[in-house]
Design a protein around this motif. Sequence first.
Motif, PDB file in Angstrom:
ATOM      1  N   CYS A  34       0.785  -1.237   0.000  1.00  0.00           N
ATOM      2  CA  CYS A  34       0.000   0.000   0.000  1.00  0.00           C
ATOM      3  C   CYS A  34       0.815   1.284   0.000  1.00  0.00           C
ATOM      4  O   CYS A  34       0.343   2.323  -0.462  1.00  0.00           O
ATOM      5  N   VAL A  35       2.020   1.229   0.542  1.00  0.00           N
ATOM      6  CA  VAL A  35       2.823   2.441   0.719  1.00  0.00           C
ATOM      7  C   VAL A  35       4.001   2.401  -0.251  1.00  0.00           C
ATOM      8  O   VAL A  35       4.668   1.376  -0.363  1.00  0.00           O
ATOM      9  N   GLN A  62      -2.079  16.981   1.441  1.00  0.00           N
ATOM     10  CA  GLN A  62      -3.143  16.292   2.166  1.00  0.00           C
ATOM     11  C   GLN A  62      -3.806  15.244   1.277  1.00  0.00           C
ATOM     12  O   GLN A  62      -4.177  14.179   1.743  1.00  0.00           O
ATOM     13  N   ASP A  63      -3.935  15.550  -0.013  1.00  0.00           N
ATOM     14  CA  ASP A  63      -4.516  14.564  -0.936  1.00  0.00           C
ATOM     15  C   ASP A  63      -3.697  13.281  -0.971  1.00  0.00           C
ATOM     16  O   ASP A  63      -4.250  12.183  -0.964  1.00  0.00           O
ATOM     17  N   GLU A  64      -2.368  13.418  -0.999  1.00  0.00           N
ATOM     18  CA  GLU A  64      -1.498  12.243  -0.991  1.00  0.00           C
ATOM     19  C   GLU A  64      -1.640  11.478   0.322  1.00  0.00           C
ATOM     20  O   GLU A  64      -1.728  10.243   0.331  1.00  0.00           O
ATOM     21  N   ARG A  65      -1.700  12.198   1.432  1.00  0.00           N
ATOM     22  CA  ARG A  65      -1.875  11.560   2.743  1.00  0.00           C
ATOM     23  C   ARG A  65      -3.206  10.815   2.797  1.00  0.00           C
ATOM     24  O   ARG A  65      -3.283   9.670   3.255  1.00  0.00           O
ATOM     25  N   ASP A  66      -4.275  11.455   2.319  1.00  0.00           N
ATOM     26  CA  ASP A  66      -5.604  10.828   2.311  1.00  0.00           C
ATOM     27  C   ASP A  66      -5.625   9.585   1.427  1.00  0.00           C
ATOM     28  O   ASP A  66      -6.261   8.582   1.766  1.00  0.00           O
ATOM     29  N   GLU A  67      -4.931   9.631   0.287  1.00  0.00           N
ATOM     30  CA  GLU A  67      -4.874   8.484  -0.618  1.00  0.00           C
ATOM     31  C   GLU A  67      -4.156   7.304   0.038  1.00  0.00           C
ATOM     32  O   GLU A  67      -4.601   6.160  -0.074  1.00  0.00           O
ATOM     33  N   PHE A  69      -3.996   6.737   3.245  1.00  0.00           N
ATOM     34  CA  PHE A  69      -4.920   6.253   4.271  1.00  0.00           C
ATOM     35  C   PHE A  69      -5.972   5.339   3.640  1.00  0.00           C
ATOM     36  O   PHE A  69      -6.256   4.257   4.157  1.00  0.00           O
ATOM     37  N   LYS A  70      -6.537   5.746   2.501  1.00  0.00           N
ATOM     38  CA  LYS A  70      -7.558   4.938   1.822  1.00  0.00           C
ATOM     39  C   LYS A  70      -7.006   3.590   1.375  1.00  0.00           C
ATOM     40  O   LYS A  70      -7.671   2.565   1.490  1.00  0.00           O
ATOM     41  N   GLN A  73      -6.544   1.491   4.479  1.00  0.00           N
ATOM     42  CA  GLN A  73      -7.864   1.158   5.013  1.00  0.00           C
ATOM     43  C   GLN A  73      -8.560   0.082   4.183  1.00  0.00           C
ATOM     44  O   GLN A  73      -9.295  -0.744   4.710  1.00  0.00           O
ATOM     45  N   GLY A  74      -8.308   0.074   2.875  1.00  0.00           N
ATOM     46  CA  GLY A  74      -8.982  -0.875   1.993  1.00  0.00           C
ATOM     47  C   GLY A  74      -8.335  -2.251   1.921  1.00  0.00           C
ATOM     48  O   GLY A  74      -8.887  -3.166   1.321  1.00  0.00           O
ATOM     49  N   HIS A  75      -7.169  -2.414   2.531  1.00  0.00           N
ATOM     50  CA  HIS A  75      -6.488  -3.709   2.448  1.00  0.00           C
ATOM     51  C   HIS A  75      -7.122  -4.694   3.429  1.00  0.00           C
ATOM     52  O   HIS A  75      -7.319  -4.381   4.600  1.00  0.00           O
ATOM     53  N   PRO A  76      -7.422  -5.917   2.977  1.00  0.00           N
ATOM     54  CA  PRO A  76      -8.091  -6.892   3.846  1.00  0.00           C
ATOM     55  C   PRO A  76      -7.291  -7.357   5.064  1.00  0.00           C
ATOM     56  O   PRO A  76      -7.870  -7.825   6.034  1.00  0.00           O
ATOM     57  N   GLU A  77      -5.964  -7.221   5.032  1.00  0.00           N
ATOM     58  CA  GLU A  77      -5.137  -7.645   6.161  1.00  0.00           C
ATOM     59  C   GLU A  77      -5.005  -6.555   7.237  1.00  0.00           C
ATOM     60  O   GLU A  77      -4.428  -6.798   8.289  1.00  0.00           O
ATOM     61  N   ILE A  78      -5.504  -5.362   6.946  1.00  0.00           N
ATOM     62  CA  ILE A  78      -5.401  -4.245   7.876  1.00  0.00           C
ATOM     63  C   ILE A  78      -6.741  -4.029   8.551  1.00  0.00           C
ATOM     64  O   ILE A  78      -7.765  -3.844   7.867  1.00  0.00           O
TER      65      ILE A  78
END
Length: 82
Positions: A34-35, A62-67, A69-70, A73-78
């Motif tokens: 993700c990162v 902030q847009d990059e930070r929010d992306e 985070f998304k 957040q969307g990864h099933p292992e997290i």
Amino acid sequence: MSDFGDAKVEYPRTWEFCVIGKNKNSLKDAIKECVPDGFDHKDSKSHKKYHSQKVKVLVNSQDERDELFKRLQGHPEITYIL
């Protein structure tokens, strides 16, 4: 620059996420998926059910930070992100 309540957040800056999941190795792999390259992470805490990693990454807006985070957040292992 972005508003964060009464405080101003200036970019670029290093941002830290606390990422929590149930399996320590799967959590590390999920973070790598993700990162983008150039982040730093370390084990934070492990409990019976959950493990956490502190992830530090340079964000340019902030847009990059929010992306980021998304994506996390969307990864099933997290399970959680702080």
